[in-house]
Structures are given as structure tokens and as C-alpha cells.
Motif scaffolding. Sequence first.
Motif, PDB file in Angstrom:
ATOM      1  N   TRP B  85     -15.651  15.950 -26.806  1.00  0.00           N
ATOM      2  CA  TRP B  85     -15.288  15.052 -25.882  1.00  0.00           C
ATOM      3  C   TRP B  85     -13.931  14.000 -26.630  1.00  0.00           C
ATOM      4  N   LEU B  86     -14.312  13.633 -27.605  1.00  0.00           N
ATOM      5  CA  LEU B  86     -13.264  12.514 -28.118  1.00  0.00           C
ATOM      6  C   LEU B  86     -12.054  13.520 -28.499  1.00  0.00           C
ATOM      7  N   ARG B  87     -12.194  14.701 -29.026  1.00  0.00           N
ATOM      8  CA  ARG B  87     -11.000  15.489 -29.325  1.00  0.00           C
ATOM      9  C   ARG B  87     -10.167  15.820 -28.090  1.00  0.00           C
ATOM     10  N   LYS B  88     -10.835  16.273 -26.846  1.00  0.00           N
ATOM     11  CA  LYS B  88     -10.166  16.288 -25.559  1.00  0.00           C
ATOM     12  C   LYS B  88      -9.397  14.974 -24.956  1.00  0.00           C
ATOM     13  N   ALA B  89     -10.292  13.797 -25.409  1.00  0.00           N
ATOM     14  CA  ALA B  89      -9.815  12.718 -24.743  1.00  0.00           C
ATOM     15  C   ALA B  89      -8.424  12.357 -25.366  1.00  0.00           C
ATOM     16  N   ILE B  90      -8.474  12.546 -26.742  1.00  0.00           N
ATOM     17  CA  ILE B  90      -7.432  12.211 -27.540  1.00  0.00           C
ATOM     18  C   ILE B  90      -6.179  13.002 -27.261  1.00  0.00           C
ATOM     19  N   LEU B  91      -6.371  14.357 -27.110  1.00  0.00           N
ATOM     20  CA  LEU B  91      -5.416  15.347 -26.747  1.00  0.00           C
ATOM     21  C   LEU B  91      -4.774  14.787 -25.253  1.00  0.00           C
ATOM     22  N   ARG B  92      -5.514  14.314 -24.250  1.00  0.00           N
ATOM     23  CA  ARG B  92      -5.201  14.218 -22.993  1.00  0.00           C
ATOM     24  C   ARG B  92      -4.614  12.879 -22.953  1.00  0.00           C
ATOM     25  N   ALA B  93      -5.133  11.671 -23.860  1.00  0.00           N
ATOM     26  CA  ALA B  93      -4.371  10.349 -23.710  1.00  0.00           C
ATOM     27  C   ALA B  93      -2.799  10.257 -24.511  1.00  0.00           C
ATOM     28  N   SER B  94      -2.734  11.535 -25.523  1.00  0.00           N
ATOM     29  CA  SER B  94      -1.556  11.478 -26.173  1.00  0.00           C
ATOM     30  C   SER B  94      -0.531  12.501 -25.653  1.00  0.00           C
ATOM     31  N   GLY B  95      -0.870  13.262 -24.353  1.00  0.00           N
ATOM     32  CA  GLY B  95      -0.086  13.872 -23.641  1.00  0.00           C
ATOM     33  C   GLY B  95       0.031  15.456 -24.069  1.00  0.00           C
ATOM     34  N   GLU B 183      -9.502   8.409  -8.088  1.00  0.00           N
ATOM     35  CA  GLU B 183      -8.962   7.364  -8.834  1.00  0.00           C
ATOM     36  C   GLU B 183      -9.805   6.647 -10.202  1.00  0.00           C
ATOM     37  N   VAL B 184     -10.880   7.189 -10.213  1.00  0.00           N
ATOM     38  CA  VAL B 184     -11.815   6.909 -11.371  1.00  0.00           C
ATOM     39  C   VAL B 184     -11.112   7.402 -12.782  1.00  0.00           C
ATOM     40  N   PRO B 185     -10.955   6.324 -13.739  1.00  0.00           N
ATOM     41  CA  PRO B 185     -10.187   6.726 -14.885  1.00  0.00           C
ATOM     42  C   PRO B 185     -11.108   7.414 -15.942  1.00  0.00           C
ATOM     43  N   GLU B 186     -11.190   8.786 -15.396  1.00  0.00           N
ATOM     44  CA  GLU B 186     -12.058   9.527 -16.041  1.00  0.00           C
ATOM     45  C   GLU B 186     -11.868   9.702 -17.663  1.00  0.00           C
ATOM     46  N   ASN B 187     -10.610   9.797 -17.997  1.00  0.00           N
ATOM     47  CA  ASN B 187     -10.349  10.083 -19.230  1.00  0.00           C
ATOM     48  C   ASN B 187     -10.710   8.754 -20.145  1.00  0.00           C
ATOM     49  N   THR B 188     -10.513   7.514 -19.776  1.00  0.00           N
ATOM     50  CA  THR B 188     -11.003   6.629 -20.506  1.00  0.00           C
ATOM     51  C   THR B 188     -12.394   6.492 -20.556  1.00  0.00           C
ATOM     52  N   ILE B 189     -13.313   6.491 -19.415  1.00  0.00           N
ATOM     53  CA  ILE B 189     -14.817   6.654 -19.567  1.00  0.00           C
ATOM     54  C   ILE B 189     -15.211   7.683 -20.733  1.00  0.00           C
ATOM     55  N   LYS B 190     -14.366   8.984 -20.542  1.00  0.00           N
ATOM     56  CA  LYS B 190     -14.803  10.086 -21.540  1.00  0.00           C
ATOM     57  C   LYS B 190     -14.368   9.564 -23.045  1.00  0.00           C
ATOM     58  N   THR B 191     -13.403   8.749 -23.218  1.00  0.00           N
ATOM     59  CA  THR B 191     -13.082   8.457 -24.548  1.00  0.00           C
ATOM     60  C   THR B 191     -14.129   7.508 -25.011  1.00  0.00           C
ATOM     61  N   VAL B 192     -14.671   6.584 -24.312  1.00  0.00           N
ATOM     62  CA  VAL B 192     -15.681   5.356 -24.586  1.00  0.00           C
ATOM     63  C   VAL B 192     -16.897   6.342 -24.801  1.00  0.00           C
ATOM     64  N   VAL B 193     -17.448   7.136 -23.949  1.00  0.00           N
ATOM     65  CA  VAL B 193     -18.783   7.901 -23.973  1.00  0.00           C
ATOM     66  C   VAL B 193     -18.501   8.728 -25.457  1.00  0.00           C
ATOM     67  N   GLY B 194     -17.419   9.587 -25.461  1.00  0.00           N
ATOM     68  CA  GLY B 194     -17.229  10.200 -26.656  1.00  0.00           C
ATOM     69  C   GLY B 194     -17.406   9.246 -28.057  1.00  0.00           C
ATOM     70  N   ILE B 195     -16.913   8.175 -28.036  1.00  0.00           N
ATOM     71  CA  ILE B 195     -17.344   7.255 -29.231  1.00  0.00           C
ATOM     72  C   ILE B 195     -18.655   6.936 -29.455  1.00  0.00           C
ATOM     73  N   MET B 196     -19.202   6.780 -28.229  1.00  0.00           N
ATOM     74  CA  MET B 196     -20.474   6.356 -28.530  1.00  0.00           C
ATOM     75  C   MET B 196     -21.341   7.587 -28.792  1.00  0.00           C
ATOM     76  N   LEU B 197     -21.137   8.798 -28.258  1.00  0.00           N
ATOM     77  CA  LEU B 197     -22.104   9.853 -28.418  1.00  0.00           C
ATOM     78  C   LEU B 197     -21.995  10.379 -30.099  1.00  0.00           C
ATOM     79  N   THR B 198     -20.567  10.367 -30.584  1.00  0.00           N
ATOM     80  CA  THR B 198     -20.401  10.577 -31.855  1.00  0.00           C
ATOM     81  C   THR B 198     -21.085   9.676 -32.775  1.00  0.00           C
ATOM     82  N   SER B 199     -20.849   8.256 -32.357  1.00  0.00           N
ATOM     83  CA  SER B 199     -21.441   7.167 -33.235  1.00  0.00           C
ATOM     84  C   SER B 199     -22.983   7.493 -33.296  1.00  0.00           C
ATOM     85  N   PHE B 200     -23.874   7.416 -32.057  1.00  0.00           N
ATOM     86  CA  PHE B 200     -25.242   7.821 -31.990  1.00  0.00           C
ATOM     87  C   PHE B 200     -25.395   9.246 -32.764  1.00  0.00           C
TER      88      PHE B 200
END
Lengths: 80, 259
Positions: B85-95, B183-200
Motif C-alpha cells: 500500500w505504501l509503495r503504491k501511495a508513494i508512486l501515486r503521490a509522486s506522479g 472526493e474522498v482523498p483515497e491516496n492520503t488515507i491509503k498512505t496513512v493506513v499503509g504507514i500504520m499497517l507496516t508499523s504494526f
Amino acid sequence: MRRTAARWARTFGHFWWDFLVGDTPELFVAVLVLVVVAYLLRHDRMADVVALPALAISALLGSAWRGRSRVRERRPAEEG
Amino acid sequence: MSSATVILMLAVFGACCVEAVEALTIVLASGTTRGWRSATEGTAAALVVLGVLVGAVGVPLIHFVPIDALRVLVGALLGVLGLSWLRKAILRASGHKAKHDEDAIYQETAASLRSSAGTRGRRDGLGFAVAFKGVFLEGMEVVLIVISLGASQHKLGYAAAAAAAAVVVVSAVGLLVSRQLSEVPENTIKTVVGIMLTSFGLFWLGEGAGVRWPGSDLAIPVLIGVFAAVTAASVALLKTQAPAPAPARLDRVDDGVVR
């Protein structure tokens, strides 16, 4: 009945393959390495606490970099 | 309620919101093109199956699998899921990867459903199947997260409640606005959740293997901070090499299900 069961088993296996490996096999391998390293270093308090996050971060950065490279390599062909 | 439980519930709620938004788009496409009866029945059936899976797999896991082995297993699962999830979020956020576009997904799914002969108003097999498959497949990731996070901390009830709350919130908003939630900021939520899942995941994997994290549970917020910093730095670095923005597109559509 047997064909239906086989189809369900294939779908189930496909789901897990997609979920665990998918198009990022490097992350799957990295997590396996993390498990091995966690067991190997469990008695060395500082080493494991530093090594596990460092390995996970390296895997993430490497995979993101690989994703970026693939996009950049594909782009000219797509545009062409 | 400990801070670890609160973080667990936030992670499950966020993950479930993202998947529920994606499932809602498919259900709406099915409902508007094939009739609401089949779409509603397909959705309800999938939710029941998912709920049964949580109970049938989660409860025995907690009671019969040794806690350390369970933590390594769920830590590894959360690690795979969180890192991807984090990898995908990073690639999406960076274009480097097109962002998820609910409007495009809705149009594509609705068009493919319209092209098949329909039985609007009565029970429609295709409408039922598409809604069921969409909710079931999107929900499977949530089930894995609920079982993993819930079982590793013996908080299956809290995790399931957080997931149910997310489904209720997204469904209520979907009903109110009667359209997909683009309008839901899916990528932002996915980034936050990805960080949480990886940490857990990393925390439980280590705990299960015998690693003693400094500060015990307090290591989780520290790991979250570390991964948040790494994610922000990666996005900033990859943005400097971003290609020209690509048009939003679907990852893959398979019988109405976007992966």
C-alpha cells in the motif's frame, strides 16, 4: 461438484498469489527475510531494533524505485 | 483503552473506509444499471460472508494458535500488505502512477453492465454477482486486516467494530449523496493506513520472534513516525523525477472489480 471445487480452489489460490506476491515479489521476499532476521537477531537487542526497520525501509525504497524505473522505461513505448 | 488499541481502531477504520469507497462505486454502478434489488442483495450477501469469515477464522486463531507464532504470521501479512500500500501511495503521490479515479471506474463498470441484456426491477443475476464480487473482494483485504490486527492484540471485537463503523459511515454518505465518493482523498488515507499497517506488522513480527522493542507498545508510534518520515522523503525525492502527469486510469477492471 468436483469441477466447482477445483474452480473455487483455483480462485482461492489466485487471490492469495495476487495478495502476497502480485506485481511486487520483492516485497514478499523482503518480508520473508525480515522474519528470518528477526529470529536470528532476537537475542541482540540493539541489532534487531535497528536492523528490522532498516530492512523494511530498504525494501520499500527499493520497490518504489523499481516501480518508478518501470514506469519510466515503459513510457516512450506507450507514447509511441 | 490503550493507545495501541486506538491506533489499531484508526488503522482498521481507515483501511475499511478506502475499500468501502471502492466497493460503493461498484455497487452504485450495479444498482443504477441492473436494478437496486439485486445490487442490495449482492452487497448484503457479501457482507454476511465476510462477517462469517471474521468469526470463523479469527476466533479459532485467537484460541488455538500459540500467540508468538500468530504474531509472526500476522506481522508478516501486515508487512506485505502495508509495504505494498505504501509503495503504491508513494508512486501515486509522486506522479509515477495514476491516481485512483472513482468517476472513471463508475463509468467503465456501468457501461460494461449496460451492454448486457438486463432484467431491471426483477432479480438480476449479473447485478447480484457484480455487487457481491465487488464487495467481497474489496472486503477480503479488510477481513485480513481485521483478523490480523485483532488477533495479534486479542482485540478482534474492537477491530470488527471499527470496520463496521467505516462501512456504516461510507454507506450513509453514499446514500445521502447518491453517487460514488470521488472526493474522498483515497491516496492520503491509503498512505496513512499503509504507514500504520507496516508499523504494526514490523512490531508484531518482531515481538512474535522474540525481539524486545524498547518501550514495548510505545515503539509503535515511533515506528509510525519513522515510516511517515521515510514516506515523505521518498515522495519528495521521486517527485523530482516525475514524468509528465498521466491521465487517471483504472489499474485493472475484472467483472466490475478494480484491483
